[in-house]
Design an enzyme around this catalytic site. Structure first.
Site, short mmCIF file in Angstrom:
data_model
loop_
_atom_site.label_atom_id
_atom_site.label_comp_id
_atom_site.label_asym_id
_atom_site.label_seq_id
_atom_site.Cartn_x
_atom_site.Cartn_y
_atom_site.Cartn_z
N GLY A 63 7.57 1.50 4.63
CA GLY A 63 6.34 2.29 4.71
C GLY A 63 5.30 1.82 3.72
N LYS A 110 0.85 -1.20 0.00
CA LYS A 110 0.00 0.00 0.00
C LYS A 110 0.88 1.24 0.00
CE LYS A 110 0.84 1.47 4.38
NZ LYS A 110 1.61 2.63 4.71
N ALA A 121 10.63 -2.81 5.35
CA ALA A 121 10.73 -1.63 6.25
C ALA A 121 10.74 -0.35 5.42
CB ALA A 121 11.98 -1.73 7.13
N ASP A 150 -2.12 -2.16 10.73
CA ASP A 150 -2.38 -2.08 9.29
C ASP A 150 -2.95 -3.38 8.71
OD1 ASP A 150 -1.54 0.52 9.06
OD2 ASP A 150 0.44 0.04 8.22
P1 ATP Z 1 4.45 -0.26 7.65
O1 ATP Z 1 4.19 0.46 6.37
O2 ATP Z 1 3.27 -1.04 8.17
O3 ATP Z 1 5.16 0.57 8.69
P2 ATP Z 1 6.87 -1.29 6.63
O4 ATP Z 1 6.71 -1.41 5.16
O5 ATP Z 1 7.55 -0.06 7.13
O6 ATP Z 1 5.48 -1.43 7.31
P3 ATP Z 1 7.61 -4.04 6.85
O7 ATP Z 1 8.26 -4.36 5.56
O8 ATP Z 1 6.23 -4.50 7.06
O9 ATP Z 1 7.72 -2.48 7.18
O10 ATP Z 1 8.58 -4.67 7.98
C1 ATP Z 1 8.89 -4.10 9.19
C2 ATP Z 1 9.70 -5.10 10.03
O11 ATP Z 1 8.91 -6.26 10.25
C3 ATP Z 1 10.97 -5.55 9.35
O12 ATP Z 1 12.06 -5.06 10.08
C4 ATP Z 1 10.94 -7.06 9.35
O13 ATP Z 1 12.09 -7.66 9.89
C5 ATP Z 1 9.70 -7.45 10.15
N1 ATP Z 1 8.92 -8.51 9.45
C6 ATP Z 1 8.38 -9.59 10.00
N2 ATP Z 1 7.74 -10.32 9.10
C7 ATP Z 1 7.86 -9.70 7.92
C8 ATP Z 1 7.40 -9.98 6.59
N3 ATP Z 1 6.70 -11.07 6.30
N4 ATP Z 1 7.71 -9.09 5.63
C9 ATP Z 1 8.39 -7.95 5.93
N5 ATP Z 1 8.86 -7.67 7.15
C10 ATP Z 1 8.60 -8.51 8.15
#
Ligand code: ATP
Length: 294
Positions: free
Chosen positions: A106, A19, A104, A144
């Site tokens: 966003g 998203k 990680a 989320d």
């Molecule tokens: P958001 O937009 O909800 O803040 P994000 O895109 O910033 O999420 P994600 O990629 O969801 O961040 O990952 C954040 C953390 O979650 C990572 O540091 C990762 O190690 C951990 N994690 C656990 N499971 C997963 C997964 N299936 N995919 C991605 N990250 C994961």
């Protein structure tokens, strides 16, 4: 949202979409420390592929990503365990994750994997849970996750779990760029709290523009309060935003707590040229040319 879901014998496959936020406002901090948000969520055409297979027992996760844990720290594991314990499933599941969504970033990659896992396990074992039930379970994993179960264009309030489906956002071309930096979500929110006052984007106006199908009205109101922390701290974010505009984007913004930046283009050719140029310039580690997925 039209969810590709394929079940062949004891195996099923499901796509977990990323998203972006077209608008992100923080309106308060709750007594438990969670931030109260108002966000416009939009699914985009970047996805992970999850494959589910029954095995005699346990939860086994494999992935082509060298960066993610495969134990209970993976949100996939937590989602599978939650559903399987609730329905006392004695068999096990092997889940393979083909990771494409930047990590990680966003873009809710982990939350989307968790949502896809709830759907995959539900389908594989024929549990018959409704989307509403999966959303209620999903919030136990992350704020989320309920949105990721639902997908499409939505207003997310509360901690992100109070959802209102909106009309599909108008078609456009989307450039998504993840720079080679890691931004801690906690750092961003803590520094925002310290700021106390900041300019709030017009989320209600954006909801109206979406309902009226006016891309112009969306572009005028794009805003993310978290940029007030990340942009001064990580100059590459602003560099990418500016570069996308120079290359013809009608609007550009950071998604979630960053560091991913997206640009909205109205012309396909301009977006394609910008995609090629941005990849050549190597300002970002990952660059995608895609669109909204409704
Ligand atoms: P958001 O937009 O909800 O803040 P994000 O895109 O910033 O999420 P994600 O990629 O969801 O961040 O990952 C954040 C953390 O979650 C990572 O540091 C990762 O190690 C951990 N994690 C656990 N499971 C997963 C997964 N299936 N995919 C991605 N990250 C994961």
């Amino acid at each position: 949202m039209n969810e590709p879901f394929a079940k062949v014998g004891n195996i099923c496959e499901i796509k977990a979409y990323a998203k972006i936020n077209l608008g992100l406002d923080v309106v308060g901090v709750l007594p438990n420390g969670y931030h109260e948000v108002r966000m416009i969520m939009q699914t985009v055409g970047i996805w992970d592929l999850l494959t589910f297979e029954k095995i005699p027992r346990g939860i086994v996760i494999t992935t082509d990503s060298g960066e993610l844990p495969t134990n209970e720290d993976n949100l996939i594991y937590r989602a599978a365990a939650l559903l399987m314990e609730r329905y006392r499933i004695s068999q096990g599941v092997r889940i393979h994750l083909q990771k494409n969504i930047p990590i990680a970033a966003g873009m809710a990659g982990g939350s989307s994997d968790a949502a896809a896992t709830l759907k995959g396990v539900n389908g594989l074992f024929g549990l018959g849970c409704s989307l509403e039930e999966l959303k209620e379970l999903g919030v136990k994993i992350g704020a989320d996750v309920p949105y990721c179960v639902m997908g499409g264009t939505a207003l997310a309030e509360g901690i992100g779990e109070k959802l209102t489906a909106l009309a599909p956002a108008p078609r456009c071309h989307l450039l998504v760029a993840k720079p080679d930096i890691n931004v801690s979500t906690r750092y961003v929110y803590e520094h925002l709290d310290a700021r106390k006052s900041y300019e709030h984007p017009d989320i209600d106006g954006m909801v109206q523009a979406i309902e009226e199908g006016r891309l112009e009205g969306i572009l005028e109101r794009m805003g993310n309060v978290l940029e007030s922390v990340t942009v001064p701290a990580y100059p590459i974010i602003n560099t990418l935003k500016m570069r996308m505009k120079e290359l013809g984007a009608a609007g550009s913004m950071m998604s979630g707590s960053g560091p991913t930046v997206f640009g909205i283009f109205t012309e396909e050719e301009t977006a394609e040229r910008a995609f090629v140029k941005l990849k050549e310039e190597k300002l970002a580690k990952q660059v995608f040319l895609t669109g909204f997925q409704n």
